[in-house]
Design an enzyme around this catalytic site. Structure first.
Site, mmCIF file in Angstrom:
data_model
loop_
_atom_site.group_PDB
_atom_site.id
_atom_site.type_symbol
_atom_site.label_atom_id
_atom_site.label_comp_id
_atom_site.label_asym_id
_atom_site.label_seq_id
_atom_site.Cartn_x
_atom_site.Cartn_y
_atom_site.Cartn_z
ATOM 1 N N ASP A 90 0.874 -1.159 0.000
ATOM 2 C CA ASP A 90 0.000 0.000 0.000
ATOM 3 C C ASP A 90 0.920 1.219 0.000
ATOM 4 O O ASP A 90 2.097 1.124 0.379
ATOM 5 C CB ASP A 90 -0.868 -0.030 1.260
ATOM 6 C CG ASP A 90 -1.645 1.250 1.459
ATOM 7 O OD1 ASP A 90 -2.201 1.774 0.483
ATOM 8 O OD2 ASP A 90 -1.690 1.737 2.609
ATOM 9 N N ASP A 92 -0.244 5.041 0.767
ATOM 10 C CA ASP A 92 -0.560 6.032 1.797
ATOM 11 C C ASP A 92 -0.513 5.428 3.197
ATOM 12 O O ASP A 92 -1.113 4.384 3.460
ATOM 13 C CB ASP A 92 -1.939 6.630 1.554
ATOM 14 C CG ASP A 92 -2.013 7.401 0.247
ATOM 15 O OD1 ASP A 92 -0.971 7.893 -0.192
ATOM 16 O OD2 ASP A 92 -3.112 7.496 -0.320
ATOM 17 N N GLU A 99 -1.460 10.449 4.036
ATOM 18 C CA GLU A 99 -2.524 10.047 3.121
ATOM 19 C C GLU A 99 -2.555 11.090 2.012
ATOM 20 O O GLU A 99 -2.900 12.249 2.239
ATOM 21 C CB GLU A 99 -3.874 9.996 3.856
ATOM 22 C CG GLU A 99 -3.989 8.873 4.872
ATOM 23 C CD GLU A 99 -4.177 7.504 4.220
ATOM 24 O OE1 GLU A 99 -4.663 7.450 3.065
ATOM 25 O OE2 GLU A 99 -3.831 6.497 4.869
ATOM 26 N N ASP A 249 -1.940 -0.764 5.825
ATOM 27 C CA ASP A 249 -2.467 -0.356 7.132
ATOM 28 C C ASP A 249 -3.983 -0.372 7.213
ATOM 29 O O ASP A 249 -4.546 -0.256 8.299
ATOM 30 C CB ASP A 249 -1.985 1.065 7.458
ATOM 31 C CG ASP A 249 -2.658 2.099 6.561
ATOM 32 O OD1 ASP A 249 -3.421 2.925 7.078
ATOM 33 O OD2 ASP A 249 -2.429 2.070 5.344
#
Length: 296
Positions: A90, A92, A99, A249
């Protein structure tokens, strides 16, 4: 504490002098023990919730944050991690410290409202496609705004990610970026990590001939809930990988662990700890150094 003492006129107040700032773990523990010695006097025996909350305050930070026992990986988890043909990251709050859509929104003057939607989307409380459309509708970034943002805000990478990617590549592991963010903002990150553009799966902002915001490409799998799982399945099928790992996350990253997708989901909580996601991870890490060391 003062309320408990005042409740008994027969007991003198317990005077405890503490520094107002930076209470160390040791002093906090001493404080707890002192309170326990006086609990009969101040009535703490009748208040187990208060006693437990004070005891918890003396615990190391990560011990209070970790929601499960998956901080130490099992042998099976380590075997999958060390033998993975491919690792999907991932972006961000994992590869990067922020983000991206929140930062872009802040640049465009809608940071707070968009950040609230992001928290809901990453926690899995609303469908991702609904949250993505809602966030973009709040500020509708133009092409010139995106370009200005990228010029003024270079990528902020998480500590250890460059070393981790290099180490994985050195052992022949293929690296992918699978993100609900936007290609326009992820391209510079991929360049820093030397990840080819064909290994980037992300959303695409759409603009008109004058650079006005039109929306986003809804054909991208990562634009909807379950999209990362679809992207990971496509990656695995196209390359016939035997073992594949997803690191992230959020709830959308966790979704990638399913038949035909990721064999292992590693929750990286070095930026954001989302307890509902972390509790279901095969391995919970707060520092990429844990993953680096485990490859030796």
């Amino acid at each position: 504490m003062e309320g408990l003492v005042a409740a008994s006129s027969r007991v003198a107040p317990v005077r405890i002098h503490l520094r107002q700032k930076h209470l160390s773990f040791v002093s906090a523990l001493q404080f707890t023990r002192r309170l326990y010695r006086n609990r009969d006097q101040v009535g703490m025996r009748q208040h187990p919730k208060l006693r437990n909350s004070i005891a918890a305050s003396a615990q190391p930070l990560e011990a209070t944050l970790s929601p499960s026992g998956n901080r130490l990986p099992s042998k099976e988890v380590l075997d999958v991690w060390r033998n993975a043909d491919a690792v999907c990251f991932d972006v961000d709050s994992t590869v990067c410290l922020d983000e991206g859509i929140d930062e872009l929104a802040e640049h465009c003057g809608a940071g707070k409202a968009v950040a609230e939607w992001t928290a809901r989307a990453m926690g899995g409380s609303v469908p991702f496609e609904e949250a993505l459309a809602a966030r973009l509708s709040l500020f509708k970034p133009s092409l010139s705004q995106v370009q200005d943002f990228l010029e003024k805000n270079p990528a902020k990478l998480s500590p250890g990610i460059v070393e981790l990617v290099k180490k994985l590549k050195a052992k022949g592991t293929d690296i992918y970026l699978v993100s609900g963010g936007f290609r326009q903002m992820i391209k510079p990150v991929a360049a820093i990590l030397d990840i080819p553009t064909e290994n980037v799966f992300a959303n695409q902002l759409l603009f008109g001939t004058s650079g006005e915001f039109l929306g986003f490409d809804k054909n991208e799998p990562t634009s909807r809930s379950g999209g990362k799982a679809t992207a990971v399945q496509q990656i695995r099928k196209a390359h016939n990988y035997k073992e594949l790992v997803m690191i992230g996350d959020g709830a959308t990253d966790l979704e990638a662990r399913q038949p035909g997708g990721a064999d292992l989901f590693i929750c990286y909580a070095g930026v954001q700890l989302r307890e509902a996601v972390a509790a279901k991870a095969g391995w919970l890490v707060f520092n990429f150094q844990d993953l680096i060391r485990s490859l030796d």
